[in-house]
Scaffold this motif. Structure first.
Motif, PDB file in Angstrom:
ATOM      1  N   LEU A 168       0.825  -1.210   0.000  1.00 10.35           N
ATOM      2  CA  LEU A 168       0.000   0.000   0.000  1.00 10.35           C
ATOM      3  C   LEU A 168       0.859   1.259   0.000  1.00 10.35           C
ATOM      4  O   LEU A 168       0.545   2.247  -0.669  1.00 10.35           O
ATOM      5  CB  LEU A 168      -0.937  -0.011   1.217  1.00 10.35           C
ATOM      6  CG  LEU A 168      -2.071  -1.051   1.167  1.00 10.35           C
ATOM      7  CD1 LEU A 168      -2.702  -1.240   2.536  1.00 10.35           C
ATOM      8  CD2 LEU A 168      -3.110  -0.632   0.134  1.00 10.35           C
ATOM      9  N   THR A 169       1.989   1.205   0.721  1.00  7.71           N
ATOM     10  CA  THR A 169       2.927   2.336   0.717  1.00  7.71           C
ATOM     11  C   THR A 169       3.515   2.527  -0.674  1.00  7.71           C
ATOM     12  O   THR A 169       3.688   3.654  -1.152  1.00  7.71           O
ATOM     13  CB  THR A 169       4.058   2.087   1.739  1.00  7.71           C
ATOM     14  OG1 THR A 169       3.489   1.921   3.043  1.00  7.71           O
ATOM     15  CG2 THR A 169       5.023   3.262   1.778  1.00  7.71           C
ATOM     16  N   LEU A 171       2.066   1.707  -3.527  1.00  3.20           N
ATOM     17  CA  LEU A 171       1.007   2.265  -4.357  1.00  3.20           C
ATOM     18  C   LEU A 171       0.923   3.777  -4.190  1.00  3.20           C
ATOM     19  O   LEU A 171       0.876   4.531  -5.171  1.00  3.20           O
ATOM     20  CB  LEU A 171      -0.341   1.630  -3.994  1.00  3.20           C
ATOM     21  CG  LEU A 171      -0.743   0.336  -4.701  1.00  3.20           C
ATOM     22  CD1 LEU A 171      -1.972  -0.255  -4.044  1.00  3.20           C
ATOM     23  CD2 LEU A 171      -1.019   0.607  -6.173  1.00  3.20           C
ATOM     24  N   ALA A 172       0.894   4.214  -2.940  1.00  7.56           N
ATOM     25  CA  ALA A 172       0.794   5.647  -2.660  1.00  7.56           C
ATOM     26  C   ALA A 172       2.002   6.396  -3.205  1.00  7.56           C
ATOM     27  O   ALA A 172       1.873   7.494  -3.766  1.00  7.56           O
ATOM     28  CB  ALA A 172       0.658   5.867  -1.159  1.00  7.56           C
ATOM     29  N   HIS A 173       3.197   5.796  -3.073  1.00  5.78           N
ATOM     30  CA  HIS A 173       4.415   6.432  -3.575  1.00  5.78           C
ATOM     31  C   HIS A 173       4.370   6.591  -5.091  1.00  5.78           C
ATOM     32  O   HIS A 173       4.889   7.567  -5.633  1.00  5.78           O
ATOM     33  CB  HIS A 173       5.639   5.599  -3.176  1.00  5.78           C
ATOM     34  CG  HIS A 173       6.907   6.042  -3.819  1.00  5.78           C
ATOM     35  ND1 HIS A 173       7.557   7.200  -3.461  1.00  5.78           N
ATOM     36  CD2 HIS A 173       7.636   5.479  -4.829  1.00  5.78           C
ATOM     37  CE1 HIS A 173       8.636   7.349  -4.215  1.00  5.78           C
ATOM     38  NE2 HIS A 173       8.710   6.321  -5.046  1.00  5.78           N
ATOM     39  N   SER A 174       3.723   5.640  -5.770  1.00  5.28           N
ATOM     40  CA  SER A 174       3.624   5.697  -7.232  1.00  5.28           C
ATOM     41  C   SER A 174       2.530   6.641  -7.717  1.00  5.28           C
ATOM     42  O   SER A 174       2.321   6.776  -8.928  1.00  5.28           O
ATOM     43  CB  SER A 174       3.367   4.292  -7.794  1.00  5.28           C
ATOM     44  OG  SER A 174       4.421   3.425  -7.444  1.00  5.28           O
ATOM     45  N   GLY A 175       1.835   7.279  -6.771  1.00  9.54           N
ATOM     46  CA  GLY A 175       0.776   8.218  -7.157  1.00  9.54           C
ATOM     47  C   GLY A 175      -0.545   7.563  -7.468  1.00  9.54           C
ATOM     48  O   GLY A 175      -1.455   8.198  -8.019  1.00  9.54           O
ATOM     49  N   LEU A 176      -0.667   6.274  -7.117  1.00  8.39           N
ATOM     50  CA  LEU A 176      -1.912   5.554  -7.351  1.00  8.39           C
ATOM     51  C   LEU A 176      -2.749   5.529  -6.076  1.00  8.39           C
ATOM     52  O   LEU A 176      -2.213   5.626  -4.965  1.00  8.39           O
ATOM     53  CB  LEU A 176      -1.602   4.125  -7.807  1.00  8.39           C
ATOM     54  CG  LEU A 176      -0.844   4.018  -9.137  1.00  8.39           C
ATOM     55  CD1 LEU A 176      -0.445   2.575  -9.401  1.00  8.39           C
ATOM     56  CD2 LEU A 176      -1.690   4.544 -10.277  1.00  8.39           C
ATOM     57  N   PRO A 177      -4.052   5.393  -6.203  1.00  8.79           N
ATOM     58  CA  PRO A 177      -4.912   5.401  -5.009  1.00  8.79           C
ATOM     59  C   PRO A 177      -4.646   4.186  -4.124  1.00  8.79           C
ATOM     60  O   PRO A 177      -4.629   3.047  -4.600  1.00  8.79           O
ATOM     61  CB  PRO A 177      -6.330   5.376  -5.590  1.00  8.79           C
ATOM     62  CG  PRO A 177      -6.183   4.863  -6.984  1.00  8.79           C
ATOM     63  CD  PRO A 177      -4.837   5.298  -7.454  1.00  8.79           C
ATOM     64  N   ALA A 178      -4.401   4.432  -2.858  1.00  4.92           N
ATOM     65  CA  ALA A 178      -4.203   3.363  -1.880  1.00  4.92           C
ATOM     66  C   ALA A 178      -5.331   3.436  -0.852  1.00  4.92           C
ATOM     67  O   ALA A 178      -5.777   4.529  -0.475  1.00  4.92           O
ATOM     68  CB  ALA A 178      -2.853   3.511  -1.189  1.00  4.92           C
ATOM     69  N   GLU A 181      -8.032   2.982   4.651  1.00  7.94           N
ATOM     70  CA  GLU A 181      -8.581   2.141   5.714  1.00  7.94           C
ATOM     71  C   GLU A 181      -7.790   0.842   5.835  1.00  7.94           C
ATOM     72  O   GLU A 181      -7.475   0.386   6.943  1.00  7.94           O
ATOM     73  CB  GLU A 181     -10.052   1.830   5.418  1.00  7.94           C
ATOM     74  CG  GLU A 181     -10.745   1.093   6.551  1.00  7.94           C
ATOM     75  CD  GLU A 181     -12.233   0.899   6.280  1.00  7.94           C
ATOM     76  OE1 GLU A 181     -12.808  -0.052   6.859  1.00  7.94           O
ATOM     77  OE2 GLU A 181     -12.803   1.675   5.498  1.00  7.94           O
ATOM     78  N   ALA A 182      -7.441   0.265   4.670  1.00 12.64           N
ATOM     79  CA  ALA A 182      -6.640  -0.964   4.683  1.00 12.64           C
ATOM     80  C   ALA A 182      -5.247  -0.703   5.242  1.00 12.64           C
ATOM     81  O   ALA A 182      -4.682  -1.538   5.963  1.00 12.64           O
ATOM     82  CB  ALA A 182      -6.538  -1.534   3.270  1.00 12.64           C
ATOM     83  N   LEU A 183      -4.667   0.471   4.920  1.00 13.48           N
ATOM     84  CA  LEU A 183      -3.350   0.828   5.447  1.00 13.48           C
ATOM     85  C   LEU A 183      -3.395   0.973   6.959  1.00 13.48           C
ATOM     86  O   LEU A 183      -2.514   0.490   7.676  1.00 13.48           O
ATOM     87  CB  LEU A 183      -2.865   2.133   4.797  1.00 13.48           C
ATOM     88  CG  LEU A 183      -1.471   2.614   5.193  1.00 13.48           C
ATOM     89  CD1 LEU A 183      -0.404   1.583   4.842  1.00 13.48           C
ATOM     90  CD2 LEU A 183      -1.148   3.948   4.516  1.00 13.48           C
ATOM     91  N   PHE A 234       4.667  -2.927  -6.640  1.00 10.73           N
ATOM     92  CA  PHE A 234       4.432  -1.844  -5.683  1.00 10.73           C
ATOM     93  C   PHE A 234       4.890  -2.300  -4.301  1.00 10.73           C
ATOM     94  O   PHE A 234       4.341  -3.240  -3.731  1.00 10.73           O
ATOM     95  CB  PHE A 234       2.956  -1.448  -5.638  1.00 10.73           C
ATOM     96  CG  PHE A 234       2.410  -0.997  -6.965  1.00 10.73           C
ATOM     97  CD1 PHE A 234       2.783   0.230  -7.496  1.00 10.73           C
ATOM     98  CD2 PHE A 234       1.554  -1.812  -7.688  1.00 10.73           C
ATOM     99  CE1 PHE A 234       2.299   0.650  -8.734  1.00 10.73           C
ATOM    100  CE2 PHE A 234       1.064  -1.408  -8.923  1.00 10.73           C
ATOM    101  CZ  PHE A 234       1.441  -0.173  -9.445  1.00 10.73           C
ATOM    102  N   SER A 235       5.915  -1.643  -3.781  1.00  9.68           N
ATOM    103  CA  SER A 235       6.405  -1.980  -2.441  1.00  9.68           C
ATOM    104  C   SER A 235       7.310  -0.869  -1.949  1.00  9.68           C
ATOM    105  O   SER A 235       7.660   0.050  -2.692  1.00  9.68           O
ATOM    106  CB  SER A 235       7.180  -3.309  -2.462  1.00  9.68           C
ATOM    107  OG  SER A 235       8.483  -3.120  -2.984  1.00  9.68           O
ATOM    108  N   ILE A 236       7.714  -0.981  -0.701  1.00  6.31           N
ATOM    109  CA  ILE A 236       8.612  -0.004  -0.093  1.00  6.31           C
ATOM    110  C   ILE A 236       9.966   0.007  -0.775  1.00  6.31           C
ATOM    111  O   ILE A 236      10.659   1.022  -0.797  1.00  6.31           O
ATOM    112  CB  ILE A 236       8.739  -0.321   1.410  1.00  6.31           C
ATOM    113  CG1 ILE A 236       8.064   0.770   2.207  1.00  6.31           C
ATOM    114  CG2 ILE A 236      10.125  -0.481   1.858  1.00  6.31           C
ATOM    115  CD1 ILE A 236       8.051   0.518   3.680  1.00  6.31           C
ATOM    116  N   GLN A 237      10.366  -1.128  -1.344  1.00  4.43           N
ATOM    117  CA  GLN A 237      11.632  -1.207  -2.092  1.00  4.43           C
ATOM    118  C   GLN A 237      11.708  -0.114  -3.162  1.00  4.43           C
ATOM    119  O   GLN A 237      12.724   0.549  -3.327  1.00  4.43           O
ATOM    120  CB  GLN A 237      11.747  -2.552  -2.795  1.00  4.43           C
ATOM    121  CG  GLN A 237      12.163  -3.721  -1.949  1.00  4.43           C
ATOM    122  CD  GLN A 237      12.243  -4.958  -2.819  1.00  4.43           C
ATOM    123  OE1 GLN A 237      11.394  -5.182  -3.677  1.00  4.43           O
ATOM    124  NE2 GLN A 237      13.259  -5.764  -2.601  1.00  4.43           N
TER     125      GLN A 237
END
Length: 537
Positions: A168-169, A171-178, A181-183, A234-237
């Motif tokens: 989820l992080t 996804l958000a970093h890539s500018g996509l909707p995350a 609530e799940a985060l 999509f990951s923190i990596q």
């Protein structure tokens, strides 16, 4: 006077007798020697590089085995550093895994966070090493932590929550909707201690990578690769990777590369060294088995096949050309998916087999990357080539080992080294080692071994005990592999003549040595030796 005459005669005689030894020593000193600090002691990270060095006529020397890691036991970092300092004056180049030099191997670096003191100690050591061998190129590579949490976090729910948090992080970093609530739900399931431990690995590795880039900028390191291991789209990596990409190192003229991969990097750095005196880029014709293959993202990869190929081509100075006629060699990439149906799979493999046979029969150099979405023997192409009696020993490279980045890096490196070498026998050894391990073992026999172990009461094939389990696994593996190898040696594909520099040869036999390097079934240490060839008249 007579006494002096006999003394002079004796000295001259001793000098004459010693000339062969002097020449042999001079010849030995003329050979190229590279020191390798491997990512870990697995064959893919050490033996592959040593074997490829033999193809290129380069001696690859690694630290004594007692100093290196062994499975979950970390390497002796201080002993490895001392060995490298002592041996480095005799080396023509040095290839260093930072993970081995700072933590004692890949597994150890995955499990523990880096301290500031460890980073400072490493930087001081590398500075000292450069000062000690100022004119010897130092190639280094460092692997970013993978998305999967370290095994010390053994709570299943928290591990699953950490993976969800990472994705989820990303996804958000890539500018996509995350999903916020799940985060929030994922974070609420993770203890602060485990979350900090998970994030600290990435933060400290990012800090280390920045310091290594600075070391390259200052000239201490001649080459630096930062690899992304076992990634996801999509990951923190990817957040860490993008942060490093934003650094200003354009002035380094390609001395720093951020790529997806790990186990193959030492081998690709050896290939860079082999290519270092070649002014022109190698021309490669790339063929895919299907039109959508280049857009595939395989398991454990964050990017598509096409992106991996571009990264490796940029690293190894390869240029894509349209036709095999214009190329130094053709790179054929096969990726199949058994879920698409038996009929479609059969048609695709049949077409690919025919295409490769045509390329070989027309005298083109061909390297084959043989992959599948499910890492299954039904998806790979080699069995079809063997069934159709295609002269597979004409291939200059083959790989289906592990992830897409591993396989592509290994096959590219072997192909590049092979077209720059006259030692086709060493290349033939490595080629058949890849056939036997990547296809016969990893796509087939490993399942036989794992099934036998579980039927015998073993619960985890990744952690075998050194008693009954290890001995039983070795017995089953060697028995099954002996049958597969015997069938292969009896096949027409094995015996059909193949050409090298317009001379036809026939492979008659070879010896095989195979064992498990670690107490798990994931890989084998496999050696082909005593190649028996005959020239076809």
């Amino acid at each position: 006077m007579l006494r002096n005459f006999f003394l002079i005669l004796l000295i001259l005689l001793l000098l004459i007798l010693n000339i062969p030894n002097i020449k042999a020593e001079a010849a030995a000193n003329d050979s190229t020697n590279i020191l390798l600090i491997p990512l870990d002691s697995r064959p893919a990270c050490s033996d592959f590089v040593i074997d490829a060095g033999r193809i290129a006529g380069i001696d690859i020397t690694i630290p004594p085995s007692k100093t290196l890691d062994y499975f979950t036991i970390a390497g002796e970092v201080e002993d490895i550093r001392k060995w490298l300092l002592n041996e480095s004056p005799k080396a023509d180049a040095v290839i260093i895994s930072i993970d081995q030099l700072i933590k004692g191997g890949l597994i150890a670096s995955r499990e523990e966070s880096l301290s500031d003191e460890e980073i400072d100690s490493l930087i001081e050591y590398l500075t000292e090493l450069h000062r000690f061998i100022p004119h010897t190129p130092i190639y280094a590579f460092n692997i970013l932590p993978r998305t999967q949490p370290q095994s010390s976090i053994d709570n299943y729910q928290q591990r699953r929550a950490l993976m969800a948090y990472s994705r989820l992080t990303g996804l958000a970093h890539s500018g996509l909707p995350a999903d916020d609530e799940a985060l929030f739900e994922a974070i609420s399931e993770i203890t602060p201690e485990n979350l900090n431990s998970y994030l600290d690995r990435f933060n400290q590795c990012e800090k280390l990578s920045k310091r290594l880039i600075e070391m390259t900028q200052s000239g201490v390191l001649d080459r630096l690769i930062i690899g992304l291991d076992d990634g996801e789209e999509f990951s923190i990596q990817n957040k860490v990777l993008d942060t490093l990409r934003q650094l200003e190192y354009d002035s380094l003229n390609g001395k720093v590369s951020l790529i997806h991969g790990a186990d193959e990097i030492a081998l690709t750095l050896l290939t860079e060294y082999v290519r270092s005196n070649s002014p022109r880029p190698l021309k490669v014709c790339v063929k895919y088995n299907k039109s959508d293959t280049l857009a595939r993202t395989l398991p454990f990869m964050a990017v598509t096949i096409e992106t991996v190929v571009k990264e490796k081509f940029n690293q190894l100075r390869c240029e894509i050309v349209e036709t095999p006629t214009d190329a130094d060699y053709t790179l054929y990439i096969s990726v199949n998916d058994k879920s698409e149906g038996d009929k479609n799979l059969h048609e695709v493999k049949s077409k690919s087999t025919e295409h490769i046979a045509q390329l070989i029969n027309q005298g083109y150099n061909v390297a084959l990357i043989d992959l599948g979405i499910h890492f299954d023997k039904e998806e790979t192409l080699l069995p079809s080539l063997i069934d159709r009696a295609v002269p597979i020993n004409s291939l200059i490279a083959y790989s289906g080992w592990n992830t897409a980045s591993n396989a592509i890096g290994i096959a590219l490196s072997q192909a590049i080294i092979a077209v720059n070498s006259d030692d086709f026998v060493e290349n033939l050894k490595f080629l058949n080692q890849r056939f036997l391990e990547d296809q016969f073992y990893l796509k087939d026999v490993i399942d036989t071994v794992n099934h036998a172990l579980k039927k015998n009461g073993s619960f985890d094939t990744n952690y075998l005990d050194y008693g009954t389990e290890f001995e039983f696994a070795t017995f089953v593996m060697r028995t099954a592999m002996s049958k597969k190898i015997a069938d292969y040696k009896c096949s027409r594909a094995f015996r059909v003549p193949f050409k090298v520099n317009n001379i036809e040869y026939r492979l008659k036999d070879f010896d095989i040595n195979i064992n498990y390097p670690w107490p798990r079934t994931f890989e084998v240490r496999l050696k082909v030796d005593n190649i028996n060839l005959s020239q076809v008249r």
